[in-house]
Design a protein around this motif. Structure first.
Motif, PDB file in Angstrom:
ATOM      1  N   SER A   2     -78.356 -67.772 116.945  1.00 39.68           N
ATOM      2  CA  SER A   2     -77.517 -68.871 117.416  1.00 39.68           C
ATOM      3  C   SER A   2     -76.599 -69.339 116.297  1.00 39.68           C
ATOM      4  O   SER A   2     -76.850 -69.081 115.121  1.00 39.68           O
ATOM      5  N   ILE A   3     -75.520 -70.004 116.692  1.00 39.63           N
ATOM      6  CA  ILE A   3     -74.567 -70.584 115.752  1.00 39.63           C
ATOM      7  C   ILE A   3     -74.230 -71.991 116.233  1.00 39.63           C
ATOM      8  O   ILE A   3     -74.515 -72.348 117.380  1.00 39.63           O
ATOM      9  N   ASP A   4     -73.605 -72.743 115.374  1.00 39.53           N
ATOM     10  CA  ASP A   4     -73.089 -74.043 115.762  1.00 39.53           C
ATOM     11  C   ASP A   4     -71.646 -73.865 116.209  1.00 39.53           C
ATOM     12  O   ASP A   4     -70.813 -73.392 115.436  1.00 39.53           O
ATOM     13  N   LEU A   5     -71.377 -74.216 117.462  1.00 39.62           N
ATOM     14  CA  LEU A   5     -70.037 -74.119 118.019  1.00 39.62           C
ATOM     15  C   LEU A   5     -69.533 -75.533 118.253  1.00 39.62           C
ATOM     16  O   LEU A   5     -70.134 -76.292 118.998  1.00 39.62           O
ATOM     17  N   ARG A   6     -68.434 -75.864 117.597  1.00 38.08           N
ATOM     18  CA  ARG A   6     -67.852 -77.191 117.779  1.00 38.08           C
ATOM     19  C   ARG A   6     -66.806 -77.122 118.891  1.00 38.08           C
ATOM     20  O   ARG A   6     -65.976 -76.215 118.911  1.00 38.08           O
ATOM     21  N   ILE A   7     -66.894 -78.081 119.826  1.00 39.35           N
ATOM     22  CA  ILE A   7     -65.983 -78.150 120.960  1.00 39.35           C
ATOM     23  C   ILE A   7     -65.247 -79.478 120.899  1.00 39.35           C
ATOM     24  O   ILE A   7     -65.867 -80.530 120.750  1.00 39.35           O
ATOM     25  N   LYS A   8     -63.918 -79.411 121.013  1.00 37.47           N
ATOM     26  CA  LYS A   8     -63.101 -80.620 121.039  1.00 37.47           C
ATOM     27  C   LYS A   8     -62.542 -80.795 122.449  1.00 37.47           C
ATOM     28  O   LYS A   8     -61.807 -79.925 122.952  1.00 37.47           O
ATOM     29  N   ALA A   9     -62.897 -81.899 123.084  1.00 39.90           N
ATOM     30  CA  ALA A   9     -62.359 -82.195 124.407  1.00 39.90           C
ATOM     31  C   ALA A   9     -60.883 -82.552 124.278  1.00 39.90           C
ATOM     32  O   ALA A   9     -60.519 -83.420 123.496  1.00 39.90           O
ATOM     33  N   THR A  53     -58.678 -75.004 130.299  1.00 39.04           N
ATOM     34  CA  THR A  53     -60.105 -75.362 130.304  1.00 39.04           C
ATOM     35  C   THR A  53     -60.338 -76.796 129.853  1.00 39.04           C
ATOM     36  O   THR A  53     -61.421 -77.328 130.040  1.00 39.04           O
ATOM     37  N   GLY A  54     -59.340 -77.389 129.185  1.00 41.12           N
ATOM     38  CA  GLY A  54     -59.471 -78.775 128.742  1.00 41.12           C
ATOM     39  C   GLY A  54     -60.153 -78.961 127.408  1.00 41.12           C
ATOM     40  O   GLY A  54     -60.444 -80.082 127.012  1.00 41.12           O
ATOM     41  N   PHE A  55     -60.400 -77.868 126.677  1.00 35.71           N
ATOM     42  CA  PHE A  55     -61.053 -77.998 125.374  1.00 35.71           C
ATOM     43  C   PHE A  55     -60.623 -76.890 124.418  1.00 35.71           C
ATOM     44  O   PHE A  55     -60.083 -75.865 124.825  1.00 35.71           O
ATOM     45  N   ALA A  56     -60.877 -77.149 123.145  1.00 34.96           N
ATOM     46  CA  ALA A  56     -60.665 -76.176 122.069  1.00 34.96           C
ATOM     47  C   ALA A  56     -61.998 -75.987 121.357  1.00 34.96           C
ATOM     48  O   ALA A  56     -62.907 -76.813 121.497  1.00 34.96           O
ATOM     49  N   ILE A  57     -62.111 -74.901 120.610  1.00 37.24           N
ATOM     50  CA  ILE A  57     -63.362 -74.628 119.885  1.00 37.24           C
ATOM     51  C   ILE A  57     -63.081 -74.347 118.415  1.00 37.24           C
ATOM     52  O   ILE A  57     -61.950 -74.023 118.037  1.00 37.24           O
ATOM     53  N   ALA A  58     -64.127 -74.478 117.615  1.00 34.57           N
ATOM     54  CA  ALA A  58     -64.078 -74.065 116.212  1.00 34.57           C
ATOM     55  C   ALA A  58     -65.302 -73.209 115.950  1.00 34.57           C
ATOM     56  O   ALA A  58     -66.438 -73.696 115.976  1.00 34.57           O
ATOM     57  N   VAL A  86     -59.821 -58.799 128.576  1.00 32.52           N
ATOM     58  CA  VAL A  86     -60.663 -59.658 127.735  1.00 32.52           C
ATOM     59  C   VAL A  86     -59.751 -60.516 126.866  1.00 32.52           C
ATOM     60  O   VAL A  86     -58.838 -60.001 126.232  1.00 32.52           O
ATOM     61  N   GLY A  87     -60.020 -61.804 126.855  1.00 34.74           N
ATOM     62  CA  GLY A  87     -59.296 -62.694 125.949  1.00 34.74           C
ATOM     63  C   GLY A  87     -60.045 -62.784 124.634  1.00 34.74           C
ATOM     64  O   GLY A  87     -61.264 -62.947 124.632  1.00 34.74           O
ATOM     65  N   VAL A  88     -59.341 -62.639 123.539  1.00 33.50           N
ATOM     66  CA  VAL A  88     -59.953 -62.695 122.209  1.00 33.50           C
ATOM     67  C   VAL A  88     -59.556 -64.004 121.543  1.00 33.50           C
ATOM     68  O   VAL A  88     -58.367 -64.283 121.365  1.00 33.50           O
ATOM     69  N   ILE A  89     -60.559 -64.802 121.184  1.00 27.31           N
ATOM     70  CA  ILE A  89     -60.333 -66.076 120.509  1.00 27.31           C
ATOM     71  C   ILE A  89     -60.768 -65.902 119.051  1.00 27.31           C
ATOM     72  O   ILE A  89     -61.958 -65.812 118.752  1.00 27.31           O
ATOM     73  N   ASP A  90     -59.798 -65.811 118.158  1.00 23.72           N
ATOM     74  CA  ASP A  90     -60.083 -65.630 116.733  1.00 23.72           C
ATOM     75  C   ASP A  90     -60.679 -66.895 116.140  1.00 23.72           C
ATOM     76  O   ASP A  90     -60.462 -68.001 116.647  1.00 23.72           O
ATOM     77  N   SER A  91     -61.389 -66.730 115.039  1.00 24.00           N
ATOM     78  CA  SER A  91     -62.100 -67.850 114.418  1.00 24.00           C
ATOM     79  C   SER A  91     -61.172 -68.939 113.903  1.00 24.00           C
ATOM     80  O   SER A  91     -61.593 -70.089 113.773  1.00 24.00           O
ATOM     81  N   ASP A  92     -59.915 -68.616 113.640  1.00 27.42           N
ATOM     82  CA  ASP A  92     -59.001 -69.634 113.115  1.00 27.42           C
ATOM     83  C   ASP A  92     -58.099 -70.253 114.182  1.00 27.42           C
ATOM     84  O   ASP A  92     -57.241 -71.071 113.874  1.00 27.42           O
ATOM     85  N   ARG A  94     -57.262 -72.890 117.021  1.00 31.71           N
ATOM     86  CA  ARG A  94     -57.719 -74.236 117.333  1.00 31.71           C
ATOM     87  C   ARG A  94     -57.046 -74.829 118.565  1.00 31.71           C
ATOM     88  O   ARG A  94     -57.190 -76.001 118.857  1.00 31.71           O
ATOM     89  N   GLY A  95     -56.317 -74.017 119.312  1.00 30.89           N
ATOM     90  CA  GLY A  95     -55.657 -74.507 120.518  1.00 30.89           C
ATOM     91  C   GLY A  95     -56.587 -74.485 121.717  1.00 30.89           C
ATOM     92  O   GLY A  95     -57.722 -74.006 121.663  1.00 30.89           O
ATOM     93  N   GLU A  96     -56.075 -74.993 122.818  1.00 30.81           N
ATOM     94  CA  GLU A  96     -56.855 -75.030 124.062  1.00 30.81           C
ATOM     95  C   GLU A  96     -57.173 -73.615 124.532  1.00 30.81           C
ATOM     96  O   GLU A  96     -56.327 -72.714 124.454  1.00 30.81           O
TER      97      GLU A  96
END
Length: 152
Positions: A2-9, A53-58, A86-92, A94-96
């Motif tokens: 597991s990892i810590d996933l930060r979600i910004k509404a 989706t209404g949110f961003a992730i880190a 497949v959508g690829v969300i890179d680690s850097d 920070r958009g929706e």
């Protein structure tokens, strides 16, 4: 693992009208992504749209990636899938998170606010050290591709 996933509404709907992304079962690999819409959105045959989706992730660092995958039920039952597979969300990034959907069927399909439209899978990344070489090692298969390993 597991990892810590930060979600910004990014929408006040997240955590109130729409649940925070989560795993449906203990064995789920992907988290449900829901349509953060104010009104229904109809996809006519052949349409491609971006569904918020209404949110961003880190993600915690460059050793992680998030993938957006289609929901198999939407694809098989309604012909609704991802135009880019497949959508690829890179680690850097920070958009929706936006889910690209396309309608491959011959009938219109309406996405309702809050509908589950895709799934988000987090995975480790291995970055390659690239070496340009004059030759590659030989294998039994060689350069055979596109069905070369079987009759069907």
């Amino acid at each position: 693992m597991s990892i810590d996933l930060r979600i910004k509404a990014l929408s006040p709907k997240i955590g109130t009208e729409l649940p925070v992304p989560s795993y449906a079962t203990a064995g789920s690999a992907g988290m449900d992504l829901r349509a953060c819409l104010d009104e229904p959105l109809t996809l006519n045959p052949g349409d491609r749209v971006g569904v918020p989706t209404g949110f961003a992730i880190a993600l915690p660092g460059p050793e992680w990636v998030a993938y957006i995958f289609a929901r198999s039920g939407l694809g098989i039952k309604n012909g609704i899938t991802l135009p880019n597979c497949v959508g690829v969300i890179d680690s850097d990034y920070r958009g929706e998170l936006i889910v690209a959907l396309t309608n491959l069927s011959d009938t219109p399909y309406t996405v309702q606010p809050g509908d589950r439209v895709a799934q988000l899978v987090i995975s480790p990344v291995i970055q390659a050290n690239i070496s340009v070489v004059d030759e590659l090692d030989e294998t039994e298969r060689g350069a055979g591709g596109f069905g070369s390993t079987g009759k069907r």
